[in-house]
Design an enzyme around this catalytic site. Structure first.
Site, PDB file in Angstrom:
ATOM      1  N   GLU A  72      -4.432   7.467  -5.298  1.00 44.67           N
ATOM      2  CA  GLU A  72      -4.626   6.830  -6.303  1.00 44.67           C
ATOM      3  C   GLU A  72      -6.068   7.079  -6.980  1.00 44.67           C
ATOM      4  O   GLU A  72      -6.951   7.241  -6.208  1.00 44.67           O
ATOM      5  CB  GLU A  72      -4.635   5.067  -6.002  1.00 44.67           C
ATOM      6  CG  GLU A  72      -3.376   4.391  -5.609  1.00 44.67           C
ATOM      7  CD  GLU A  72      -3.223   3.230  -5.312  1.00 44.67           C
ATOM      8  OE1 GLU A  72      -4.323   2.240  -5.485  1.00 44.67           O
ATOM      9  OE2 GLU A  72      -2.347   2.605  -4.654  1.00 44.67           O
ATOM     10  N   HIS A  78      -1.712   0.149  -9.872  1.00 43.26           N
ATOM     11  CA  HIS A  78      -2.355  -0.851  -8.837  1.00 43.26           C
ATOM     12  C   HIS A  78      -3.019  -1.998  -9.641  1.00 43.26           C
ATOM     13  O   HIS A  78      -4.153  -2.462  -9.468  1.00 43.26           O
ATOM     14  CB  HIS A  78      -3.331  -0.098  -7.824  1.00 43.26           C
ATOM     15  CG  HIS A  78      -3.711  -1.011  -6.756  1.00 43.26           C
ATOM     16  ND1 HIS A  78      -3.939  -0.166  -5.534  1.00 43.26           N
ATOM     17  CD2 HIS A  78      -3.621  -2.226  -6.445  1.00 43.26           C
ATOM     18  CE1 HIS A  78      -4.215  -1.014  -4.556  1.00 43.26           C
ATOM     19  NE2 HIS A  78      -4.103  -2.180  -5.160  1.00 43.26           N
ATOM     20  N   ARG A  96       0.772  -1.096   0.077  1.00 40.78           N
ATOM     21  CA  ARG A  96      -0.192  -0.004  -0.153  1.00 40.78           C
ATOM     22  C   ARG A  96       0.840   1.257   0.000  1.00 40.78           C
ATOM     23  O   ARG A  96       1.943   1.094   0.713  1.00 40.78           O
ATOM     24  CB  ARG A  96      -0.911   0.008   1.231  1.00 40.78           C
ATOM     25  CG  ARG A  96      -1.999  -0.994   1.180  1.00 40.78           C
ATOM     26  CD  ARG A  96      -3.164  -0.735   0.269  1.00 40.78           C
ATOM     27  NE  ARG A  96      -4.290  -1.812   0.404  1.00 40.78           N
ATOM     28  CZ  ARG A  96      -4.281  -2.554  -0.416  1.00 40.78           C
ATOM     29  NH1 ARG A  96      -3.517  -2.863  -1.422  1.00 40.78           N
ATOM     30  NH2 ARG A  96      -5.252  -3.404  -0.406  1.00 40.78           N
TER      31      ARG A  96
HETATM   32  P1  NAP Z   1      -0.165 -11.683   4.721  1.00 41.59           P
HETATM   33  O1  NAP Z   1      -0.127 -13.008   4.242  1.00 41.59           O
HETATM   34  O2  NAP Z   1      -0.898 -11.289   5.998  1.00 41.59           O
HETATM   35  O3  NAP Z   1       1.211 -11.192   4.869  1.00 41.59           O
HETATM   36  C1  NAP Z   1       1.700 -10.028   5.626  1.00 41.59           C
HETATM   37  C2  NAP Z   1       3.039 -10.280   5.897  1.00 41.59           C
HETATM   38  O4  NAP Z   1       3.504  -8.841   6.761  1.00 41.59           O
HETATM   39  C3  NAP Z   1       3.024 -11.311   7.226  1.00 41.59           C
HETATM   40  O5  NAP Z   1       4.174 -12.079   7.116  1.00 41.59           O
HETATM   41  C4  NAP Z   1       3.123 -10.475   8.546  1.00 41.59           C
HETATM   42  O6  NAP Z   1       3.960 -11.054   9.425  1.00 41.59           O
HETATM   43  C5  NAP Z   1       3.924  -9.391   7.986  1.00 41.59           C
HETATM   44  N1  NAP Z   1       3.914  -8.196   8.881  1.00 41.59           N
HETATM   45  C6  NAP Z   1       2.629  -7.678   9.562  1.00 41.59           C
HETATM   46  N2  NAP Z   1       2.966  -6.479  10.270  1.00 41.59           N
HETATM   47  C7  NAP Z   1       4.415  -6.569   9.867  1.00 41.59           C
HETATM   48  C8  NAP Z   1       5.336  -5.291  10.261  1.00 41.59           C
HETATM   49  N3  NAP Z   1       4.895  -4.389  11.174  1.00 41.59           N
HETATM   50  N4  NAP Z   1       6.691  -5.530  10.181  1.00 41.59           N
HETATM   51  C9  NAP Z   1       6.925  -6.691   9.329  1.00 41.59           C
HETATM   52  N5  NAP Z   1       6.165  -7.592   8.939  1.00 41.59           N
HETATM   53  C10 NAP Z   1       4.652  -7.496   9.235  1.00 41.59           C
HETATM   54  O7  NAP Z   1      -0.743 -10.743   3.527  1.00 41.59           O
HETATM   55  P2  NAP Z   1      -0.557 -10.986   2.097  1.00 41.59           P
HETATM   56  O8  NAP Z   1      -1.863 -11.638   1.491  1.00 41.59           O
HETATM   57  O9  NAP Z   1       0.643 -11.387   1.724  1.00 41.59           O
HETATM   58  O10 NAP Z   1      -0.782  -9.346   1.610  1.00 41.59           O
HETATM   59  C11 NAP Z   1       0.017  -8.438   2.053  1.00 41.59           C
HETATM   60  C12 NAP Z   1      -0.562  -7.070   1.687  1.00 41.59           C
HETATM   61  O11 NAP Z   1      -0.372  -6.865   0.318  1.00 41.59           O
HETATM   62  C13 NAP Z   1      -2.215  -6.761   1.774  1.00 41.59           C
HETATM   63  O12 NAP Z   1      -2.527  -6.530   2.891  1.00 41.59           O
HETATM   64  C14 NAP Z   1      -2.429  -5.839   0.559  1.00 41.59           C
HETATM   65  O13 NAP Z   1      -2.343  -4.460   1.149  1.00 41.59           O
HETATM   66  C15 NAP Z   1      -1.448  -5.818  -0.245  1.00 41.59           C
HETATM   67  N6  NAP Z   1      -1.897  -6.407  -1.630  1.00 41.59           N
HETATM   68  C16 NAP Z   1      -1.579  -5.510  -2.787  1.00 41.59           C
HETATM   69  C17 NAP Z   1      -2.308  -5.870  -3.948  1.00 41.59           C
HETATM   70  C18 NAP Z   1      -1.832  -5.054  -5.024  1.00 41.59           C
HETATM   71  O14 NAP Z   1      -2.699  -5.020  -6.012  1.00 41.59           O
HETATM   72  N7  NAP Z   1      -0.745  -4.096  -5.277  1.00 41.59           N
HETATM   73  C19 NAP Z   1      -2.499  -7.156  -4.056  1.00 41.59           C
HETATM   74  C20 NAP Z   1      -2.886  -7.962  -2.961  1.00 41.59           C
HETATM   75  C21 NAP Z   1      -2.239  -7.543  -1.844  1.00 41.59           C
HETATM   76  P3  NAP Z   1       3.398 -12.457  10.107  1.00 41.59           P
HETATM   77  O15 NAP Z   1       3.172 -13.745   9.038  1.00 41.59           O
HETATM   78  O16 NAP Z   1       4.162 -13.023  11.218  1.00 41.59           O
HETATM   79  O17 NAP Z   1       2.202 -12.214  10.663  1.00 41.59           O
END
Ligand code: NAP
Length: 338
Positions: A271, A290, A242
């Site tokens: 955006e 995006h 984000r």
């Molecule tokens: P996820 O599986 O929840 O992964 C998030 C990771 O970030 C987890 O490993 C979590 O640790 C870690 N984390 C959380 N807070 C943190 C911090 N303060 N410092 C370091 N690490 C931290 O989520 P995901 O499915 O991979 O998606 C991640 C994000 O990508 C979404 O929330 C969304 O905003 C974004 N996204 C963007 C697009 C786009 O179109 N560009 C598409 C999809 C997603 P733990 O595993 O230990 O909990």
């Protein structure tokens, strides 16, 4: 389906196929909005005031709007991120929030890797040079890029998407992997040789830093001027998470001053990215609108999962993907007791 089973009303916004709308219509009265803007906001609110379910992409919802929606039980967002939704207010009202993880993981990791390739090898800049007739002689060192293979890839947030990016890097490109996460990831360490680091150490060591954390209060400006200053001047920053995870003015300054070499950005503070943003005019920046999950297959799968989440929750099954599943469990146990 018989008319008397339509005890629910659903508001659907954007991104649903005809088949998906039909599936919703079989069990509910559906008010569909291709888009919600100033011109139809009042109609949207009228529909929301009677709705039991709300489904869509880029849903605009705030606490005041929730107050106008007394029957609302489920919000089903067609996204994995839910930072645009008022989770605290939904919890207080006992409204279930469903999202669409997993189905978009590999596609979003592909997008991250496209940005890695584009920034390292200057693909957009050099393709534009060819298109504009600027390729007049053999190219020299001023147009060379830098390697992807064997470079150290730092994953900030090694969750579902971060891990998928790490797999591509380690298995496809022989990249050493460093990562941060709230908890350690033994599988990544075992299978990819990934090493967990404190954020500052990762920033010091990585050649490519890839951001894949959710946006929340803890990750707001996680990558600020201080963090950028720790990165190597030869390093690239990739953000598919984000926009607000990165301090954008600080990033622009680091890119201008040579603090870092390049950036590949799919997400922005505002955006669509305003056309006068300095980011649109920098040769060392690749910007995409995006498009993390934006393939036909994945958007279809996300919408289908959101439909399944919504219908499942309305009929009382434990939803497949609930952000605040405790809300559902609490109301399910209340139902049993009454
Ligand atoms: P996820 O599986 O929840 O992964 C998030 C990771 O970030 C987890 O490993 C979590 O640790 C870690 N984390 C959380 N807070 C943190 C911090 N303060 N410092 C370091 N690490 C931290 O989520 P995901 O499915 O991979 O998606 C991640 C994000 O990508 C979404 O929330 C969304 O905003 C974004 N996204 C963007 C697009 C786009 O179109 N560009 C598409 C999809 C997603 P733990 O595993 O230990 O909990």
């Amino acid at each position: 389906m018989a008319e008397q089973t339509k005890k629910w009303r659903i508001v659907a916004v954007r991104r649903l196929s005809e088949a998906q709308l039909e599936a919703l219509s079989e069990v509910a009265e559906v008010d569909y909005f291709e888009d919600v803007d100033e011109s139809n906001h009042a109609d949207f609110m009228t529909a929301l005031s009677k709705a039991h379910g709300l489904i869509g992409g880029k849903l605009e919802l705030n606490e005041a709007m929730l107050a106008e929606a007394p029957a609302l039980q489920v919000v089903s967002t067609i996204s994995v991120g839910y930072d645009h939704l008022p989770l605290g207010a939904l919890n207080r009202r006992g409204i279930l929030l469903c999202n669409t993880p997993d189905v978009l993981t590999e596609t979003t990791a592909d997008t991250a890797f496209a940005l890695i390739m584009a920034t390292q090898r200057r693909l957009v800049e050099l393709a534009n040079m060819v298109r504009e007739g600027g390729w007049r002689a053999h190219i020299g060192a001023e147009h060379f890029g830098v390697d992807v293979h064997s470079k150290t890839l730092g994953i900030v947030g090694a969750g579902r998407i971060g891990a998928a990016i790490a797999r591509r890097g380690a298995l496809g490109f022989g990249m050493p992997i460093l990562y941060t996460a709230s908890s350690s990831k033994p599988a990544l360490e075992q299978h990819l040789g990934a090493q967990r680091r404190e954020l500052n150490d990762l920033l010091d060591e990585a050649d490519i830093v890839c951001i894949s954390v959710p946006y929340n209060d803890d990750t707001h400006h996680l990558i600020d001027a201080h963090a950028l200053a720790r990165m190597k001047p030869t390093a690239a920053l990739i953000n598919i998470a984000r926009g607000k995870v990165v301090d954008e003015p600080a990033l622009i300054e680091a890119l201008r001053s040579g603090g870092i070499r390049a950036a590949g950005l799919d997400v922005f503070v505002e955006e669509p990215l305003p056309s006068n943003s300095p980011l649109t005019a920098m040769d060392n920046v690749v910007t995409t609108p995006h498009i993390g999950s934006a393939t036909h297959e994945t958007r279809e799968a996300m919408a289908q999962l959101a439909v399944d989440n919504l219908l499942g929750a309305l009929i009382g099954c434990e939803p497949i993907n609930a952000v605040n599943v405790n809300v559902w469990r609490r109301s399910a146990s209340d139902d049993k007791e009454t």
